[in-house]
Design an enzyme around this catalytic site. Structure first.
Site, mmCIF file in Angstrom:
data_model
loop_
_atom_site.group_PDB
_atom_site.id
_atom_site.type_symbol
_atom_site.label_atom_id
_atom_site.label_comp_id
_atom_site.label_asym_id
_atom_site.label_seq_id
_atom_site.Cartn_x
_atom_site.Cartn_y
_atom_site.Cartn_z
ATOM 1 N N PRO A 63 0.795 -1.288 0.079
ATOM 2 C CA PRO A 63 -0.003 0.145 -0.564
ATOM 3 C C PRO A 63 0.789 1.016 0.085
ATOM 4 C CG PRO A 63 -0.583 -1.516 1.888
ATOM 5 C CD PRO A 63 0.993 -1.948 1.150
ATOM 6 N N HIS A 64 0.532 1.998 -1.174
ATOM 7 C CA HIS A 64 1.647 3.302 -1.440
ATOM 8 C C HIS A 64 0.105 4.675 -1.558
ATOM 9 C CE1 HIS A 64 1.554 1.444 -4.888
ATOM 10 N NE2 HIS A 64 1.676 2.874 -4.999
ATOM 11 N N GLY A 65 0.444 5.491 -1.116
ATOM 12 C CA GLY A 65 0.111 6.879 -1.601
ATOM 13 C C GLY A 65 -0.627 7.074 -3.322
#
Length: 145
Positions: A63-65
Site C-alpha cells: 500500500p502507498h499513496g
C-alpha cells in the site's frame, strides 16, 4: 544499499485486521506515527487502492499513496506488517504481508525495487510471514542491492 529507513520499530508482528481497508489504514497509521507522512497520506493510500490494487502476488501487498500524495510525505519511510491469518484483498487474493511505503521525490522507486528483490521469491515472503522476531524480518532486507 540496504533499506536505511527500515527499523524494528516499523515492523508489526502478528497483526490482526478486519479486511483490506483496515489493513491499509493500519499500514498508513504506522507511517504517520513514525513521522514519515502526514495523516492525510492514509486517505491517499485508500484512493490508490481504489485505482489499482496494491496486491503484488506471493501473499504481498504494498500500500502507498497516489501520485499527488507526495505533498504529504515528510521523509521516505517503510513499514512491514505481518498478518499471518491473511486478509482478502479482493478476487480471492490473500495478503499475509503488507509493506507500506512513502517515498520522497523518486525514492519510492528505489524502495520498491529493493522490496521486489526480496519478495519476488515466495519462500522469502513465507519466511517473513512466519518470522517470530523483528530482527529475523530485518535480516531479509539488509544488504539488498
Amino acid at each position: 544499499m540496504s533499506l536505511p529507513i527500515l527499523s524494528t520499530e516499523n515492523i508489526l508482528l502478528n497483526a490482526e485486521v478486519n479486511g483490506k481497508e483496515d489493513a491499509i489504514r493500519l499500514t498508513g497509521q504506522v507511517l504517520v506515527e513514525k513521522g514519515y507522512v502526514e495523516p492525510a497520506y492514509i486517505e491517499k493510500m485508500l484512493e490508490r487502492e481504489e485505482l489499482t490494487s496494491t496486491y503484488m502476488g506471493n501473499f504481498l501487498a504494498i500500500p502507498h499513496g497516489t501520485e499527488d500524495a507526495k505533498q504529504f510525505v515528510k521523509e521516505s519511510g517503510i513499514t512491514i506488517i505481518q498478518v499471518p491469518k491473511g486478509i482478502d484483498f479482493g478476487g480471492g487474493n490473500i495478503v499475509k504481508l503488507l509493506i507500506g511505503i512513502a517515498g520522497k521525490g523518486d525514492e519510492h522507486l528505489e524502495i520498491l525495487s529493493q522490496i521486489a528483490i526480496v519478495c519476488s521469491e515466495e519462500e522469502n515472503v513465507e519466511a517473513i510471514v512466519n518470522a517470530t522476531s523483528k530482527e529475523e524480518i530485518m535480516a531479509f532486507f539488509e544488504g539488498v542491492n
